[in-house]
Design a protein around this motif. Structure first.
Motif, PDB file in Angstrom:
ATOM      1  N   GLU A 180       0.806  -1.216   0.000  1.00 50.91           N
ATOM      2  CA  GLU A 180       0.000   0.000   0.000  1.00 50.91           C
ATOM      3  C   GLU A 180       0.848   1.279   0.000  1.00 50.91           C
ATOM      4  O   GLU A 180       0.321   2.375  -0.176  1.00 50.91           O
ATOM      5  CB  GLU A 180      -0.961   0.017   1.193  1.00 50.91           C
ATOM      6  CG  GLU A 180      -0.296  -0.031   2.547  1.00 50.91           C
ATOM      7  CD  GLU A 180      -0.126  -1.443   3.076  1.00 50.91           C
ATOM      8  OE1 GLU A 180      -0.071  -1.608   4.309  1.00 50.91           O
ATOM      9  OE2 GLU A 180      -0.054  -2.385   2.258  1.00 50.91           O
ATOM     10  N   LYS A 181       2.158   1.139   0.180  1.00 53.46           N
ATOM     11  CA  LYS A 181       3.043   2.307   0.184  1.00 53.46           C
ATOM     12  C   LYS A 181       3.715   2.550  -1.167  1.00 53.46           C
ATOM     13  O   LYS A 181       4.417   3.551  -1.334  1.00 53.46           O
ATOM     14  CB  LYS A 181       4.129   2.144   1.254  1.00 53.46           C
ATOM     15  CG  LYS A 181       3.614   2.170   2.686  1.00 53.46           C
ATOM     16  CD  LYS A 181       4.768   2.071   3.667  1.00 53.46           C
ATOM     17  CE  LYS A 181       4.289   2.151   5.113  1.00 53.46           C
ATOM     18  NZ  LYS A 181       5.427   2.053   6.068  1.00 53.46           N
ATOM     19  N   VAL A 182       3.508   1.647  -2.126  1.00 49.77           N
ATOM     20  CA  VAL A 182       4.258   1.713  -3.384  1.00 49.77           C
ATOM     21  C   VAL A 182       3.973   2.999  -4.154  1.00 49.77           C
ATOM     22  O   VAL A 182       4.893   3.675  -4.639  1.00 49.77           O
ATOM     23  CB  VAL A 182       3.955   0.476  -4.259  1.00 49.77           C
ATOM     24  CG1 VAL A 182       4.526   0.663  -5.668  1.00 49.77           C
ATOM     25  CG2 VAL A 182       4.545  -0.770  -3.620  1.00 49.77           C
ATOM     26  N   ASP A 183       2.709   3.372  -4.293  1.00 43.70           N
ATOM     27  CA  ASP A 183       2.370   4.566  -5.077  1.00 43.70           C
ATOM     28  C   ASP A 183       2.999   5.819  -4.474  1.00 43.70           C
ATOM     29  O   ASP A 183       3.574   6.653  -5.191  1.00 43.70           O
ATOM     30  CB  ASP A 183       0.853   4.731  -5.173  1.00 43.70           C
ATOM     31  CG  ASP A 183       0.208   3.676  -6.069  1.00 43.70           C
ATOM     32  OD1 ASP A 183       0.943   3.039  -6.853  1.00 43.70           O
ATOM     33  OD2 ASP A 183      -1.016   3.496  -5.977  1.00 43.70           O
ATOM     34  N   ALA A 184       2.897   5.959  -3.162  1.00 50.55           N
ATOM     35  CA  ALA A 184       3.478   7.132  -2.508  1.00 50.55           C
ATOM     36  C   ALA A 184       5.002   7.107  -2.597  1.00 50.55           C
ATOM     37  O   ALA A 184       5.643   8.158  -2.778  1.00 50.55           O
ATOM     38  CB  ALA A 184       3.031   7.184  -1.046  1.00 50.55           C
ATOM     39  N   PHE A 185       5.594   5.910  -2.486  1.00 53.27           N
ATOM     40  CA  PHE A 185       7.046   5.767  -2.623  1.00 53.27           C
ATOM     41  C   PHE A 185       7.497   6.263  -3.995  1.00 53.27           C
ATOM     42  O   PHE A 185       8.448   7.044  -4.115  1.00 53.27           O
ATOM     43  CB  PHE A 185       7.426   4.297  -2.426  1.00 53.27           C
ATOM     44  CG  PHE A 185       8.905   4.020  -2.468  1.00 53.27           C
ATOM     45  CD1 PHE A 185       9.644   3.925  -1.302  1.00 53.27           C
ATOM     46  CD2 PHE A 185       9.562   3.835  -3.683  1.00 53.27           C
ATOM     47  CE1 PHE A 185      11.013   3.658  -1.333  1.00 53.27           C
ATOM     48  CE2 PHE A 185      10.927   3.567  -3.729  1.00 53.27           C
ATOM     49  CZ  PHE A 185      11.650   3.483  -2.550  1.00 53.27           C
ATOM     50  N   ASN A 186       6.803   5.798  -5.051  1.00 55.76           N
ATOM     51  CA  ASN A 186       7.165   6.216  -6.407  1.00 55.76           C
ATOM     52  C   ASN A 186       6.964   7.717  -6.609  1.00 55.76           C
ATOM     53  O   ASN A 186       7.747   8.370  -7.305  1.00 55.76           O
ATOM     54  CB  ASN A 186       6.344   5.437  -7.435  1.00 55.76           C
ATOM     55  CG  ASN A 186       7.000   4.118  -7.817  1.00 55.76           C
ATOM     56  OD1 ASN A 186       8.223   3.992  -7.806  1.00 55.76           O
ATOM     57  ND2 ASN A 186       6.185   3.127  -8.154  1.00 55.76           N
ATOM     58  N   GLN A 187       5.927   8.264  -5.998  1.00 53.77           N
ATOM     59  CA  GLN A 187       5.674   9.694  -6.139  1.00 53.77           C
ATOM     60  C   GLN A 187       6.826  10.507  -5.552  1.00 53.77           C
ATOM     61  O   GLN A 187       7.313  11.468  -6.176  1.00 53.77           O
ATOM     62  CB  GLN A 187       4.360  10.060  -5.448  1.00 53.77           C
ATOM     63  CG  GLN A 187       3.933  11.502  -5.659  1.00 53.77           C
ATOM     64  CD  GLN A 187       2.567  11.792  -5.061  1.00 53.77           C
ATOM     65  OE1 GLN A 187       1.934  10.918  -4.485  1.00 53.77           O
ATOM     66  NE2 GLN A 187       2.116  13.027  -5.198  1.00 53.77           N
ATOM     67  N   VAL A 188       7.275  10.124  -4.370  1.00 54.53           N
ATOM     68  CA  VAL A 188       8.409  10.816  -3.753  1.00 54.53           C
ATOM     69  C   VAL A 188       9.675  10.605  -4.572  1.00 54.53           C
ATOM     70  O   VAL A 188      10.451  11.545  -4.812  1.00 54.53           O
ATOM     71  CB  VAL A 188       8.608  10.323  -2.301  1.00 54.53           C
ATOM     72  CG1 VAL A 188       9.943  10.811  -1.736  1.00 54.53           C
ATOM     73  CG2 VAL A 188       7.456  10.785  -1.424  1.00 54.53           C
ATOM     74  N   LEU A 189       9.883   9.370  -5.024  1.00 56.81           N
ATOM     75  CA  LEU A 189      11.086   9.051  -5.792  1.00 56.81           C
ATOM     76  C   LEU A 189      11.126   9.831  -7.105  1.00 56.81           C
ATOM     77  O   LEU A 189      12.174  10.348  -7.513  1.00 56.81           O
ATOM     78  CB  LEU A 189      11.131   7.549  -6.062  1.00 56.81           C
ATOM     79  CG  LEU A 189      12.474   6.952  -6.480  1.00 56.81           C
ATOM     80  CD1 LEU A 189      13.532   7.217  -5.417  1.00 56.81           C
ATOM     81  CD2 LEU A 189      12.332   5.454  -6.708  1.00 56.81           C
ATOM     82  N   HIS A 190       9.973   9.931  -7.772  1.00 54.90           N
ATOM     83  CA  HIS A 190       9.914  10.697  -9.020  1.00 54.90           C
ATOM     84  C   HIS A 190      10.240  12.166  -8.772  1.00 54.90           C
ATOM     85  O   HIS A 190      10.939  12.809  -9.567  1.00 54.90           O
ATOM     86  CB  HIS A 190       8.527  10.577  -9.650  1.00 54.90           C
ATOM     87  CG  HIS A 190       8.249   9.228 -10.223  1.00 54.90           C
ATOM     88  ND1 HIS A 190       7.005   8.840 -10.657  1.00 54.90           N
ATOM     89  CD2 HIS A 190       9.057   8.158 -10.423  1.00 54.90           C
ATOM     90  CE1 HIS A 190       7.057   7.599 -11.100  1.00 54.90           C
ATOM     91  NE2 HIS A 190       8.295   7.167 -10.966  1.00 54.90           N
ATOM     92  N   GLY A 191       9.722  12.687  -7.671  1.00 54.54           N
ATOM     93  CA  GLY A 191      10.000  14.085  -7.350  1.00 54.54           C
ATOM     94  C   GLY A 191      11.465  14.339  -7.057  1.00 54.54           C
ATOM     95  O   GLY A 191      12.017  15.384  -7.435  1.00 54.54           O
ATOM     96  N   GLN A 192      12.114  13.378  -6.410  1.00 54.85           N
ATOM     97  CA  GLN A 192      13.522  13.530  -6.047  1.00 54.85           C
ATOM     98  C   GLN A 192      14.461  13.320  -7.236  1.00 54.85           C
ATOM     99  O   GLN A 192      15.575  13.836  -7.244  1.00 54.85           O
ATOM    100  CB  GLN A 192      13.871  12.530  -4.939  1.00 54.85           C
ATOM    101  CG  GLN A 192      13.193  12.798  -3.607  1.00 54.85           C
ATOM    102  CD  GLN A 192      13.785  13.990  -2.885  1.00 54.85           C
ATOM    103  OE1 GLN A 192      14.996  14.152  -2.827  1.00 54.85           O
ATOM    104  NE2 GLN A 192      12.924  14.836  -2.340  1.00 54.85           N
TER     105      GLN A 192
END
Length: 204
Positions: A180-192
């Motif tokens: 359930e954390k994958v989407d938020a993880f990718n969102q942060v990673l994309h931003g960084q």
């Protein structure tokens, strides 16, 4: 948070019924090998008992293929099954219950045995401390060395657990992360990383 409860400690609890001692030993056993070791340790701790009856759930509480039970010489269905039914109702996984019985000279009958074996496990489970095992899936990250700091930041933010790491032309990591954390993880990673790095599922 997806997961299930597992034993945090090992508990031993005794019940006396018409002279017979019933000692329930309950603890964490995440594998078949651990379960066997747990039974051996109970036999060593309480030697020369009449019976060492068993109920165990090696995996998740609702995973029937991980169930095990043994009457160890008691009449069929009077020990292992009622013990296992108690464990199933408690919804605890990776757990083994061994009930050590020292015969006291008075036969209890089928119903009496079923009640004694289930009761001592119920009472032991009430004393057992548990913790939650978080379920995680495995994923892969491939990225340039320049993005290492961004990956470290995302991993720290979402409590991702590092599995393996390969450092060649690029860095390749395997991570364990709650689904359930994958989407938020990718969102942060994309931003960084300006979209350069994306978490990929591990293929079987």
């Amino acid at each position: 948070m997806a997961g299930y409860r597992i034993p945090q400690t090992t508990i031993a609890h005794e019940l006396l019924v018409k002279g017979s001692r019933f000692i329930a030993v309950v603890g964490h056993t995440p594998s078949v090998a651990a379960r066997r070791q747990f039974v051996q340790e109970a036999q060593q701790s309480w030697p020369q008992a009449s019976h060492y009856c068993l109920a165990a759930i090696t995996g998740a509480p609702n995973h029937e293929q991980s169930y095990a039970m043994s009457d160890d010489g008691e009449p069929s269905g009077t020990a292992g099954r009622p013990m296992l039914q108690v464990l199933m109702k408690q919804e605890v996984g990776e757990v083994t219950a061994v009930v050590v019985r020292y015969f006291g000279g008075t036969k209890l009958g089928t119903g009496g045995l079923q009640r004694a074996y289930s009761q001592v496990v119920v009472e032991a489970m009430q004393l057992l401390q548990t913790t939650v095992k978080v379920l995680r899936n495995e994923y892969i990250l491939c990225f340039d060395y320049a993005d290492q700091a961004a990956v470290d930041y995302a991993m720290g933010q979402f409590d991702a657990k590092l599995g393996t790491a390969e450092y060649l032309q690029q860095v390749k990591l395997t991570l364990e992360l709650e689904p359930e954390k994958v989407d938020a993880f990718n969102q942060v990673l994309h931003g960084q990383t300006q979209g350069r790095v994306t978490l990929q599922p591990q293929e079987d």
